[in-house]
Design a protein around this motif. Structure first.
Motif, PDB file in Angstrom:
ATOM      1  N   ALA A  17       0.927  -1.259   0.127  1.00  0.00           N
ATOM      2  CA  ALA A  17       0.180   0.066   0.102  1.00  0.00           C
ATOM      3  C   ALA A  17       0.956   1.276   0.041  1.00  0.00           C
ATOM      4  O   ALA A  17       1.990   1.201   0.358  1.00  0.00           O
ATOM      5  CB  ALA A  17      -0.985   0.095   1.255  1.00  0.00           C
ATOM      6  N   ALA A  18       0.328   2.332  -0.527  1.00  0.00           N
ATOM      7  CA  ALA A  18       0.967   3.689  -0.315  1.00  0.00           C
ATOM      8  C   ALA A  18      -0.111   5.022  -0.267  1.00  0.00           C
ATOM      9  O   ALA A  18      -1.129   4.873  -0.667  1.00  0.00           O
ATOM     10  CB  ALA A  18       1.705   3.846  -1.657  1.00  0.00           C
ATOM     11  N   TYR A  19       0.434   5.689   0.501  1.00  0.00           N
ATOM     12  CA  TYR A  19      -0.361   6.973   0.910  1.00  0.00           C
ATOM     13  C   TYR A  19      -0.161   7.966  -0.309  1.00  0.00           C
ATOM     14  O   TYR A  19       1.159   8.316  -0.130  1.00  0.00           O
ATOM     15  CB  TYR A  19      -0.179   7.407   2.321  1.00  0.00           C
ATOM     16  CG  TYR A  19      -0.995   8.744   2.884  1.00  0.00           C
ATOM     17  CD1 TYR A  19      -2.267   8.423   2.882  1.00  0.00           C
ATOM     18  CD2 TYR A  19      -0.382   9.787   3.134  1.00  0.00           C
ATOM     19  CE1 TYR A  19      -3.160   9.427   3.236  1.00  0.00           C
ATOM     20  CE2 TYR A  19      -0.887  10.668   3.529  1.00  0.00           C
ATOM     21  CZ  TYR A  19      -2.349  10.877   3.750  1.00  0.00           C
ATOM     22  OH  TYR A  19      -3.153  11.939   4.095  1.00  0.00           O
ATOM     23  N   VAL A  20      -1.108   8.447  -0.947  1.00  0.00           N
ATOM     24  CA  VAL A  20      -0.671   9.398  -1.932  1.00  0.00           C
ATOM     25  C   VAL A  20      -1.378  10.852  -1.374  1.00  0.00           C
ATOM     26  O   VAL A  20      -2.423  10.811  -1.057  1.00  0.00           O
ATOM     27  CB  VAL A  20      -1.226   8.943  -3.223  1.00  0.00           C
ATOM     28  CG1 VAL A  20      -1.128  10.129  -4.312  1.00  0.00           C
ATOM     29  CG2 VAL A  20      -0.633   7.805  -3.866  1.00  0.00           C
ATOM     30  N   VAL A  21      -0.553  11.791  -1.806  1.00  0.00           N
ATOM     31  CA  VAL A  21      -1.213  13.043  -1.582  1.00  0.00           C
ATOM     32  C   VAL A  21      -0.876  13.989  -2.813  1.00  0.00           C
ATOM     33  O   VAL A  21       0.150  14.098  -3.216  1.00  0.00           O
ATOM     34  CB  VAL A  21      -0.591  13.977  -0.381  1.00  0.00           C
ATOM     35  CG1 VAL A  21      -1.173  15.164  -0.157  1.00  0.00           C
ATOM     36  CG2 VAL A  21      -0.545  13.031   0.935  1.00  0.00           C
ATOM     37  N   ARG A  22      -1.986  14.380  -3.343  1.00  0.00           N
ATOM     38  CA  ARG A  22      -1.788  15.451  -4.521  1.00  0.00           C
ATOM     39  C   ARG A  22      -1.847  16.793  -4.139  1.00  0.00           C
ATOM     40  O   ARG A  22      -2.806  17.111  -3.430  1.00  0.00           O
ATOM     41  CB  ARG A  22      -2.920  15.029  -5.535  1.00  0.00           C
ATOM     42  CG  ARG A  22      -2.930  13.517  -6.136  1.00  0.00           C
ATOM     43  CD  ARG A  22      -4.086  13.134  -7.034  1.00  0.00           C
ATOM     44  NE  ARG A  22      -4.120  11.744  -7.342  1.00  0.00           N
ATOM     45  CZ  ARG A  22      -3.251  11.195  -8.349  1.00  0.00           C
ATOM     46  NH1 ARG A  22      -2.641  11.975  -9.027  1.00  0.00           N
ATOM     47  NH2 ARG A  22      -3.228   9.730  -8.658  1.00  0.00           N
TER      48      ARG A  22
END
Length: 228
Positions: A17-22
């Motif tokens: 899993a990976a936490y993404v912030v745009r």
């Protein structure tokens, strides 16, 4: 900013899993944010959001998913021991520890044509240095990476900046000297009155606001310089 969780697949088939912030608007660059030994916890999510607030598309891969899923630890002795054990398994169980960072880099490159860098803390600080020596990235910033000196014989393939606390109980001056001797071209900043994890803002026992603010300012200037 928009946040989400995504799934990555490393070249050896490992799924994580990976936490993404745009960021708001078109990203001016992209960053992999690599965790401490405590997982992608509230501190790493907060750091990822803060880098994104400066205009970077950011992703924080759950590095310990390879060993145990959903690691999200607190800053206490029991969780420290668990995180340290996971780090030991991770480091000793892989020939190349950057496989999962590479998966995050590739995800970013599929999302944007902007330059891609790696920023990491503690365990992640070492991973940032190894990413600079082993992966195709544009820049790397390491905060108090405890094992960097062990890999000082490796040559970075991109610009690197490193930050250490002068009072770090885990990283003695001799380790910093080893890195600087091997890589005189790498800027190494040492912060007086700061120990290990001085940038960890959710942890009042370690956080040192003045050092953290200055280190992050230097990293931002570094990224702007090398990302063009």
């Amino acid at each position: 900013m928009n946040t989400e969780w995504v799934q990555l697949k490393a070249e050896d088939g490992n799924e994580l899993a990976a936490y993404v912030v745009r960021p708001d608007g078109e990203p001016k660059g992209a960053l992999v944010v690599v965790q401490e030994i405590f997982g992608v916890n509230r501190q790493i999510q907060k750091s990822t959001e803060e880098w994104a607030s400066h205009g970077y598309l950011c992703i924080a891969p759950a590095m310990f998913d390879r060993i145990e899923k959903n690691v999200n630890l607190e800053y206490n002795q029991e969780d420290f021991q668990k995180g340290f054990g996971l780090m030991k398994q991770f480091s000793e169980g892989l020939v190349d520890q950057t496989k999962d960072v590479k998966a995050a880099v590739e995800w970013l490159r599929a999302e944007t044509d902007a330059p891609v860098g790696v920023v990491g803390y503690c365990f992640g600080g070492t991973m940032a240095f190894l990413s600079a020596t082993r992966l195709e990235i544009d820049a790397a910033a390491g905060y108090y990476g405890g094992a960097i000196a062990q890999f000082a014989n490796e040559e970075p393939q991109c610009p690197v900046i490193l930050h250490f606390g002068a009072d770090d109980e885990y990283i003695p001056q001799a380790a910093r000297d080893t890195i600087q001797t091997a890589h005189p071209e790498v800027p190494i900043f040492v912060y007086e009155g700061a120990g290990h994890a001085f940038e960890r803002s959710v942890d009042p026992n370690h956080y040192r606001a003045e050092a953290a603010t200055l280190a992050n300012k230097r990293t931002l200037l570094f990224l702007e310089q090398h990302f063009g």
